[in-house]
Design an enzyme around this catalytic site. Structure first.
Site, PDB file in Angstrom:
ATOM      1  N   CYS A   1       0.873  -1.183   0.000  1.00 20.67           N
ATOM      2  CA  CYS A   1       0.000   0.000   0.000  1.00 20.67           C
ATOM      3  C   CYS A   1       0.905   1.227   0.000  1.00 20.67           C
ATOM      4  CB  CYS A   1      -0.964  -0.027   1.178  1.00 20.67           C
ATOM      5  SG  CYS A   1      -0.171  -0.039   2.808  1.00 20.67           S
TER       6      CYS A   1
ATOM      7  N   ASN B   1       2.317   1.403   4.369  1.00 17.70           N
ATOM      8  CA  ASN B   1       2.671   0.137   5.035  1.00 17.70           C
ATOM      9  C   ASN B   1       2.368   0.187   6.533  1.00 17.70           C
ATOM     10  OD1 ASN B   1       5.627  -1.980   5.505  1.00 17.70           O
ATOM     11  ND2 ASN B   1       3.543  -2.594   5.099  1.00 17.70           N
TER      12      ASN B   1
ATOM     13  N   CYS C   1      -1.360   0.594   7.359  1.00 13.60           N
ATOM     14  CA  CYS C   1      -2.798   0.296   7.487  1.00 13.60           C
ATOM     15  C   CYS C   1      -3.182  -0.944   6.677  1.00 13.60           C
ATOM     16  CB  CYS C   1      -3.644   1.493   7.034  1.00 13.60           C
ATOM     17  SG  CYS C   1      -3.378   2.998   7.992  1.00 13.60           S
ATOM     18  N   ARG C   2      -3.293  -0.807   5.353  1.00 13.29           N
ATOM     19  CA  ARG C   2      -3.855  -1.886   4.537  1.00 13.29           C
ATOM     20  C   ARG C   2      -2.899  -3.051   4.323  1.00 13.29           C
ATOM     21  NH1 ARG C   2      -5.238   2.102  -0.234  1.00 13.29           N
ATOM     22  NH2 ARG C   2      -3.368   3.012   0.696  1.00 13.29           N
ATOM     23  N   SER C   3      -1.645  -2.775   3.938  1.00 13.93           N
ATOM     24  CA  SER C   3      -0.777  -3.921   3.605  1.00 13.93           C
ATOM     25  C   SER C   3      -0.345  -4.738   4.831  1.00 13.93           C
ATOM     26  CB  SER C   3       0.428  -3.495   2.747  1.00 13.93           C
ATOM     27  OG  SER C   3       1.246  -2.561   3.397  1.00 13.93           O
TER      28      SER C   3
ATOM     29  N   ASP D   1      -8.202   3.807   0.912  1.00 16.89           N
ATOM     30  CA  ASP D   1      -7.265   4.218   1.958  1.00 16.89           C
ATOM     31  C   ASP D   1      -8.056   4.652   3.195  1.00 16.89           C
ATOM     32  OD1 ASP D   1      -5.374   5.393   3.537  1.00 16.89           O
ATOM     33  OD2 ASP D   1      -4.483   6.594   1.933  1.00 16.89           O
TER      34      ASP D   1
HETATM   35  P1  4NP Z   1      -1.806   2.721   4.080  1.00 23.53           P
HETATM   36  O1  4NP Z   1      -2.476   4.045   4.676  1.00 23.53           O
HETATM   37  O2  4NP Z   1      -1.272   3.079   2.714  1.00 23.53           O
HETATM   38  O3  4NP Z   1      -2.954   1.764   3.999  1.00 23.53           O
HETATM   39  O4  4NP Z   1      -0.724   2.319   5.064  1.00 23.53           O
HETATM   40  C1  4NP Z   1      -1.788   5.263   4.745  1.00 23.53           C
HETATM   41  C2  4NP Z   1      -0.919   5.487   5.774  1.00 23.53           C
HETATM   42  C3  4NP Z   1      -0.265   6.713   5.876  1.00 23.53           C
HETATM   43  C4  4NP Z   1      -0.505   7.686   4.923  1.00 23.53           C
HETATM   44  C5  4NP Z   1      -1.388   7.444   3.875  1.00 23.53           C
HETATM   45  C6  4NP Z   1      -2.020   6.228   3.788  1.00 23.53           C
HETATM   46  N1  4NP Z   1       0.132   8.933   5.033  1.00 23.53           N
HETATM   47  O5  4NP Z   1      -0.168   9.822   4.215  1.00 23.53           O
HETATM   48  O6  4NP Z   1       0.984   9.127   5.921  1.00 23.53           O
END
Ligand code: 4NP
Length: 157
Positions: free
Chosen positions: A9, A12, A14-16, A125
């Protein structure tokens, strides 16, 4: 040789990590841990070394999945050589992965939701939303991971 699967993602956190934790849980349940190597990474660098987001840890814990020891890392060019399957959480990350993939790498790179029996495109997201977003994302990722495991066990990809 184990089948190597990488979930990707943006951050790294939340989703992955949920993809990694859920897929590992399903593989363990099926008694197949020797057959798979499972990891996750982000296309972004902001959360390198960070544990998963507290909301991701919470939804994982409530579902009996352990993501506590995971730490953020960024996708490297070596990942494209090491992993057989790279699953992107959304189209933005898929495009970024395809842009970064070295010419000599033969990892299969596609959307995780290509394995969603209900169809669909992005795992949205959840970072800027509330807790319910994490529940929805968890359900979606689990559904895709079950289908992915079935596909990889049957030898099709
Ligand atoms: P992820 O979510 O891609 O599912 O880990 C996010 C985590 C952090 C951010 C964006 C999405 N960020 O902008 O910091």
């Amino acid at each position: 040789m184990p089948t190597r699967v990488l979930f990707v993602c943006l951050g790294n956190i939340c989703r992955s990590p949920l993809g990694e934790g859920i897929f590992r849980h399903l593989v363990d349940e099926a008694g197949l841990d020797a057959d798979f190597e499972i990891d996750s990474a982000g296309t972004g660098h902001w959360h390198v070394g960070s544990p998963p987001d507290p909301r991701a840890r919470d939804v994982a814990r409530r579902n009996g999945v352990d993501v506590e020891s995971l730490r953020g890392r960024q996708v490297s060019s070596d990942d494209f050589r090491r992993f057989d399957h790279i699953l992107a959480m959304d189209r933005q990350n898929l495009d970024e992965l395809l842009r970064r993939r070295p010419a000599d790498a033969d990892a299969d790179v596609r959307l995780l939701r290509a394995h969603d029996p209900e169809g669909g495109d992005d795992v949205p997201d959840p970072y800027y939303g509330g807790r319910s977003g994490f529940d929805d994302v968890y359900t979606m990722i689990e559904r895709c991971c079950r289908s992915l495991l079935g596909t990889l066990r049957s030898g099709a990809s």
